[in-house]
Design a protein around this motif. Structure first.
Motif, PDB file in Angstrom:
ATOM      1  N   ALA A  22       0.843  -1.194   0.000  1.00  0.00           N
ATOM      2  CA  ALA A  22       0.000   0.000   0.000  1.00  0.00           C
ATOM      3  C   ALA A  22       0.878   1.244   0.000  1.00  0.00           C
ATOM      4  N   GLY A  23       0.531   2.212  -0.838  1.00  0.00           N
ATOM      5  CA  GLY A  23       1.269   3.462  -0.891  1.00  0.00           C
ATOM      6  C   GLY A  23       0.333   4.627  -1.127  1.00  0.00           C
ATOM      7  N   ASP A  24       0.866   5.851  -1.019  1.00  0.00           N
ATOM      8  CA  ASP A  24       0.043   7.043  -1.214  1.00  0.00           C
ATOM      9  C   ASP A  24      -0.333   7.249  -2.673  1.00  0.00           C
ATOM     10  N   ASP A  25       0.588   7.006  -3.597  1.00  0.00           N
ATOM     11  CA  ASP A  25       0.359   7.277  -5.009  1.00  0.00           C
ATOM     12  C   ASP A  25       0.146   6.016  -5.836  1.00  0.00           C
ATOM     13  N   ALA A  26       0.468   4.857  -5.269  1.00  0.00           N
ATOM     14  CA  ALA A  26       0.304   3.592  -5.987  1.00  0.00           C
ATOM     15  C   ALA A  26       0.287   2.460  -4.968  1.00  0.00           C
ATOM     16  N   SER A  27      -0.315   1.360  -5.367  1.00  0.00           N
ATOM     17  CA  SER A  27      -0.360   0.163  -4.521  1.00  0.00           C
ATOM     18  C   SER A  27      -0.183  -1.052  -5.417  1.00  0.00           C
ATOM     19  N   VAL A  28       0.042  -2.199  -4.787  1.00  0.00           N
ATOM     20  CA  VAL A  28       0.161  -3.453  -5.529  1.00  0.00           C
ATOM     21  C   VAL A  28      -0.948  -4.379  -5.049  1.00  0.00           C
ATOM     22  N   ILE A  29      -1.720  -4.915  -6.014  1.00  0.00           N
ATOM     23  CA  ILE A  29      -2.881  -5.747  -5.725  1.00  0.00           C
ATOM     24  C   ILE A  29      -2.659  -7.132  -6.328  1.00  0.00           C
ATOM     25  N   ASP A  30      -3.094  -8.158  -5.623  1.00  0.00           N
ATOM     26  CA  ASP A  30      -3.094  -9.523  -6.155  1.00  0.00           C
ATOM     27  C   ASP A  30      -4.381  -9.721  -6.950  1.00  0.00           C
ATOM     28  N   LEU A  31      -4.255  -9.886  -8.267  1.00  0.00           N
ATOM     29  CA  LEU A  31      -5.420 -10.085  -9.117  1.00  0.00           C
ATOM     30  C   LEU A  31      -5.870 -11.536  -9.182  1.00  0.00           C
ATOM     31  N   GLY A  32      -5.105 -12.435  -8.591  1.00  0.00           N
ATOM     32  CA  GLY A  32      -5.426 -13.848  -8.669  1.00  0.00           C
ATOM     33  C   GLY A  32      -4.724 -14.514  -9.838  1.00  0.00           C
ATOM     34  N   ASP A  33      -4.636 -15.839  -9.795  1.00  0.00           N
ATOM     35  CA  ASP A  33      -4.012 -16.634 -10.849  1.00  0.00           C
ATOM     36  C   ASP A  33      -2.550 -16.274 -11.068  1.00  0.00           C
ATOM     37  N   GLY A  34      -1.893 -15.753 -10.028  1.00  0.00           N
ATOM     38  CA  GLY A  34      -0.469 -15.457 -10.125  1.00  0.00           C
ATOM     39  C   GLY A  34      -0.145 -14.137 -10.783  1.00  0.00           C
ATOM     40  N   VAL A  35      -1.144 -13.263 -10.956  1.00  0.00           N
ATOM     41  CA  VAL A  35      -0.919 -11.962 -11.603  1.00  0.00           C
ATOM     42  C   VAL A  35      -1.049 -10.859 -10.562  1.00  0.00           C
ATOM     43  N   ALA A  36      -0.064  -9.966 -10.514  1.00  0.00           N
ATOM     44  CA  ALA A  36      -0.107  -8.799  -9.633  1.00  0.00           C
ATOM     45  C   ALA A  36      -0.429  -7.561 -10.459  1.00  0.00           C
ATOM     46  N   MET A  37      -0.867  -6.523  -9.772  1.00  0.00           N
ATOM     47  CA  MET A  37      -1.198  -5.275 -10.475  1.00  0.00           C
ATOM     48  C   MET A  37      -0.632  -4.090  -9.721  1.00  0.00           C
ATOM     49  N   LEU A  38       0.061  -3.215 -10.447  1.00  0.00           N
ATOM     50  CA  LEU A  38       0.454  -1.913  -9.919  1.00  0.00           C
ATOM     51  C   LEU A  38      -0.712  -0.970 -10.160  1.00  0.00           C
ATOM     52  N   GLU A  39      -1.421  -0.615  -9.097  1.00  0.00           N
ATOM     53  CA  GLU A  39      -2.571   0.277  -9.216  1.00  0.00           C
ATOM     54  C   GLU A  39      -2.124   1.711  -8.962  1.00  0.00           C
ATOM     55  N   LEU A  40      -2.290   2.589  -9.966  1.00  0.00           N
ATOM     56  CA  LEU A  40      -1.955   3.998  -9.824  1.00  0.00           C
ATOM     57  C   LEU A  40      -3.153   4.714  -9.212  1.00  0.00           C
ATOM     58  N   HIS A  41      -2.909   5.582  -8.219  1.00  0.00           N
ATOM     59  CA  HIS A  41      -4.047   6.295  -7.634  1.00  0.00           C
ATOM     60  C   HIS A  41      -3.670   7.663  -7.070  1.00  0.00           C
ATOM     61  N   SER A  42      -2.683   8.331  -7.666  1.00  0.00           N
ATOM     62  CA  SER A  42      -2.463   9.739  -7.342  1.00  0.00           C
ATOM     63  C   SER A  42      -3.468  10.567  -8.146  1.00  0.00           C
ATOM     64  N   ARG A  43      -3.462  11.879  -7.981  1.00  0.00           N
ATOM     65  CA  ARG A  43      -4.374  12.726  -8.741  1.00  0.00           C
ATOM     66  C   ARG A  43      -4.039  12.633 -10.231  1.00  0.00           C
ATOM     67  N   LEU A  44      -5.001  12.184 -11.017  1.00  0.00           N
ATOM     68  CA  LEU A  44      -4.818  11.922 -12.447  1.00  0.00           C
ATOM     69  C   LEU A  44      -3.658  10.958 -12.690  1.00  0.00           C
ATOM     70  N   ASN A  45      -3.316  10.208 -11.634  1.00  0.00           N
ATOM     71  CA  ASN A  45      -2.268   9.181 -11.729  1.00  0.00           C
ATOM     72  C   ASN A  45      -0.944   9.743 -12.238  1.00  0.00           C
ATOM     73  N   THR A  46      -0.633  10.979 -11.804  1.00  0.00           N
ATOM     74  CA  THR A  46       0.662  11.554 -12.182  1.00  0.00           C
ATOM     75  C   THR A  46       1.784  10.744 -11.546  1.00  0.00           C
TER      76      THR A  46
END
Length: 768
Positions: free
Chosen positions: A451-475
């Motif tokens: 978990a982070g302020d501007d991005a996080s990492v999520i387990d999508l299942g089936d062995g795939v991870a995701m870098l989720e961007l979530h800053s303002r307009l994902n800058t």
């Protein structure tokens, strides 16, 4: 049952838009209209031309218009015999529609699907006189205008419609056309218009009752309560006041309910003030200024800013808090919002059993058709159902059965099983949508890995991870790159098969690098820190290419500057159809330096290598033009034509499916994956530099470029030529070094700093 071709009868705004959408995804279309005089196909040609010239564009790629065959109803109805699905979109009256069906029925094959695109005529009215076989394959569709952009498609089965046909069309509309489909009951107005138009009319009536202005109502009914920026009156102007009047009067006549518009709105329509298309409606543009109608005088006045400490404080809070806070506002603003919320909630609760099969369909209809961030039932959950009950009592309204049996919430996810209240008051599991991945659901299940302020990492299942961007307009900045480094390390060390990069943001994959940070370093003259930041950015994008596992970018919306560079350095881009991608740095006096300049040059140079006779300068020219012009695609299809997407990158029509499709792409690439090696190309040096300098001189002499534009262009040319030396082989890192040097030299100029400051202050580019 497969849908491989579509016929559209009626080439008006709606029919032309449906045809443009279908052709854009590669479906051959027959488009017919009434017969013309001199040219029998002239009405159909006008419809196609209107779709080609519309702004915003009706086509995802204008070249797909060649898939549309034009004709007229009198001569060319037999062309429809070869179509799998025929969509009738003629005038909104039962008589002409039924007459057309009588002509069509003898021509159609036993498996041909036929639907009427209507905004409210019941199916049982339209199928009078038709055979049982016809009624079995007939149903209603209600595309929302413009079809390319509005997600909702209401599907209205008739009492005899074959369920297999409905399932076939729902699947096709979802996956191929990119629609959010909702089944509606066969009643006038269906779901979207019955509730959405009521909400617009109620806002107009309450404006009169509370003494507010048009500017105030639009300030209160836009993003503040989770609705589009166009709010109420601007939305009506975009739709067309004549269309709004026609729909409202039709609903009044068909339902017996009061959907009547005030006399002053009718007077606007009678006067030809129809909104955006006529130049004036509730608003009027005069030069660069936008004036607002005064309903009392019927004249236009300067827009009045709507500001208050309470509104300013609410605007910065999450939507659920904004909705609750809006109901507590003082004065006329609070009176207006309370009345609007409770009367529209009462209407929704009362009508839902008549118009819809379930609660989620109502929410989806308003979210997808009217761009509400939360549908009405989700809004009621957000403020609390006891608040709704108290508000209805205070307004002198009864408590509808649907609310009485709802308990504490309409939606629940107890025991990790998302469910919604059925019309009988019981909780029923939400319908599973195979292939759709919900990030909120994954996070609620405890699948957040970092978990982070501007991005996080999520387990999508089936062995795939995701870098989720979530800053303002994902800058993108150092905090994002820190999480990226951790994500790459986690995937490599913990046995994940690959990484998706994306977001749940409705607007942007990423609007690029954090411009405030760049401007701050330039003002301070901290060039060592600026160089470190550029190098960090370059190494971050290159780390995506060098990762020992597949990286897939789920790109959508705005993918500008650094956002484009992240996507371009991924192994694969799974792009939403609505993708505005571009390297736009010249707008702030810079060049792309996160590897974007390098990547386009290498990409285009390698494309030419198999062709011995090809001019190698063509690769340099192709890379120079979109960067120098800050070209941004209007769709993923156009991005492919420009070169921001490669031939193997894929397009997802339905934004809801983008993350699921990106995950599937990772899984497809993972077996036997080998990371690509760094590439080397032959740079042209002085030869390319001279050609580009000549082009820049021509632009300046023609008045198309300022002196500083030329300086920026020369720096870009210097990178693409790899300096002014002789032709030679260069590595990707060599080109990154040229990028970084050119970027920093431009950042040190006064005029580039002026451009950056102007963009930060106004949101618009400066030409200096």
């Amino acid at each position: 049952m497969r849908i491989r071709s579509i016929g559209v009868v009626g080439a008006g705004t709606m029919g032309g838009g449906i045809a443009a959408l279908a052709a854009s995804v590669g479906i051959p279309v027959v488009l017919l209209d009434v017969a013309g005089n001199r040219d029998r196909n002239e009405p159909a040609k006008r419809g196609l031309d209107r779709a080609l010239k519309s702004r915003p564009p009706s086509f995802l790629d204008a070249r797909s218009a060649r898939l549309i065959t034009l004709g007229n109803i009198e001569d060319d109805l037999p062309l429809l015999a070869g179509c799998d699905w025929i969509i009738e979109a003629v005038v909104e009256q039962p008589g002409p529609k039924r007459a057309l069906y009588a002509q069509l029925e003898p021509l159609l094959g036993a498996d041909t699907i036929i639907s009427s695109n209507t905004s409210g005529i019941p199916m049982q009215v339209l199928t009078e006189g038709r055979s049982p076989a016809f009624r079995k394959r007939f149903f209603g569709t209600h595309f929302f205008n413009p079809p390319r952009y509005l997600h909702l498609l209401e599907i209205i089965p008739g009492p005899e419609t074959d369920p297999v046909i409905i399932e076939t069309v729902e699947q096709f509309a979802d996956v191929v056309l990119g629609k959010g489909t909702v089944r509606a009951k066969d009643v006038p107005g269906f779901i979207g218009n019955r509730l959405g138009v009521y909400g617009m009319l109620q806002a107009i009536r309450l404006m009169e009752q509370t003494g507010l202005s048009i500017d105030e109502v639009d300030a209160l009914t836009g993003p503040l309560i989770g609705r589009p920026r166009s709010a109420t009156f601007r939305t009506a102007d975009l739709t067309g006041l004549d269309i709004l009047l026609h729909v409202a009067d039709g609903l009044s006549e068909a339902t017996g309910e009061d959907y009547g518009l005030p006399d002053w709105v009718r007077a606007l329509v009678a006067d030809g003030r129809l909104g955006e298309k006529s130049g004036a409606g509730f608003y009027k543009r005069v030069g660069r200024d936008i004036l607002t109608l005064n309903p009392t005088t019927m004249d236009y006045e300067p827009r009045a800013a709507v500001e208050s400490p309470e509104l300013g404080a609410l605007a910065r809070r999450p939507l659920a808090e904004r909705l609750r806070g809006a109901l507590d506002l003082p004065g006329a603003h609070g009176e207006f919002l309370r009345s609007l919320f409770f009367t529209t909630s009462h209407q929704t609760l009362t009508l839902t059993p008549q118009i819809a099969w379930d609660v989620p369909s109502v929410d989806h209809a308003l979210e997808w058709g009217f761009a509400w961030e939360m549908g009405p039932f989700r809004q009621m959950d957000a403020v609390g159902l006891d608040v709704v009950r108290d508000g209805l009592r205070s307004a002198g309204l009864d408590e509808p059965t649907l609310l009485r049996t709802a308990g504490e919430r309409f939606y629940d996810d107890a025991d990790g099983l998302p469910s919604a209240r059925a019309l009988d008051g019981t909780l029923q599991p939400l319908r599973d949508r195979p292939g759709v991945v919900s990030l909120p659901t994954r996070k609620s299940e405890g699948r957040t890995l970092i978990a982070g302020d501007d991005a996080s990492v999520i387990d999508l299942g089936d062995g795939v991870a995701m870098l989720e961007l979530h800053s303002r307009l994902n800058t993108l900045g150092e905090r994002t790159f820190s999480i990226l480094r951790q994500a790459l390390e986690l995937v490599d060390q913990q046995g994940y098969v690959g990484l998706v990069i994306g977001s749940d943001d409705a607007r942007a994959f990423s609007a690029g690098a954090n411009l405030n940070q760049i401007a701050s370093l330039a003002r301070e003259g901290d060039w060592a820190a600026a160089e470190r930041d550029v190098d960090t950015f370059q190494q971050a994008t290159m780390s995506l290419r060098r990762a020992p596992f597949p990286v897939v970018a789920a790109a959508f919306g705005l993918a500008l500057g650094g956002g484009a560079e992240v996507a371009m350095h991924s192994d694969h881009v799974q792009a939403a159809a609505e993708l505005n991608i571009g390297l736009v740095e010249v707008g702030v006096g810079l060049i792309p330096a996160g590897g974007g300049t390098k990547e386009l040059l290498v990409r285009f140079t390698q494309e030419l290598e198999p062709y011995i006779e090809a001019d190698p300068f063509e690769a340099v020219r192709r890379a120079f033009m979109p960067i120098a012009l800050a070209q941004t695609s209007q769709s993923a299809h156009e991005a492919r034509a420009i070169g921001f997407l490669r031939p193997h990158d894929r397009i997802t029509m339905n934004r809801d499916r983008l993350i699921g499709d990106a995950k599937a792409a990772v899984l497809a690439l993972a077996p036997g994956y080998v990371a690509p090696v760094d590439r080397r190309i032959r740079a042209l040096g002085q030869e390319a530099l001279g050609n580009l300098r000549m082009a820049l001189w021509t632009f300046r002499e023609a008045g198309q470029a300022s002196d500083h534009d030329v300086i920026i262009g020369e720096k870009l040319a210097w990178v693409l030529a790899a300096g002014d030396g002789p032709p030679r082989e260069v590595s990707e890192q060599d080109l990154l070094d040229f990028e970084r040097e050119a970027f920093l030299s431009l950042l040190g100029t006064q005029k580039t700093q002026q451009r950056i400051d102007h963009m930060l202050q106004t949101g618009k580019p400066l030409r200096n």
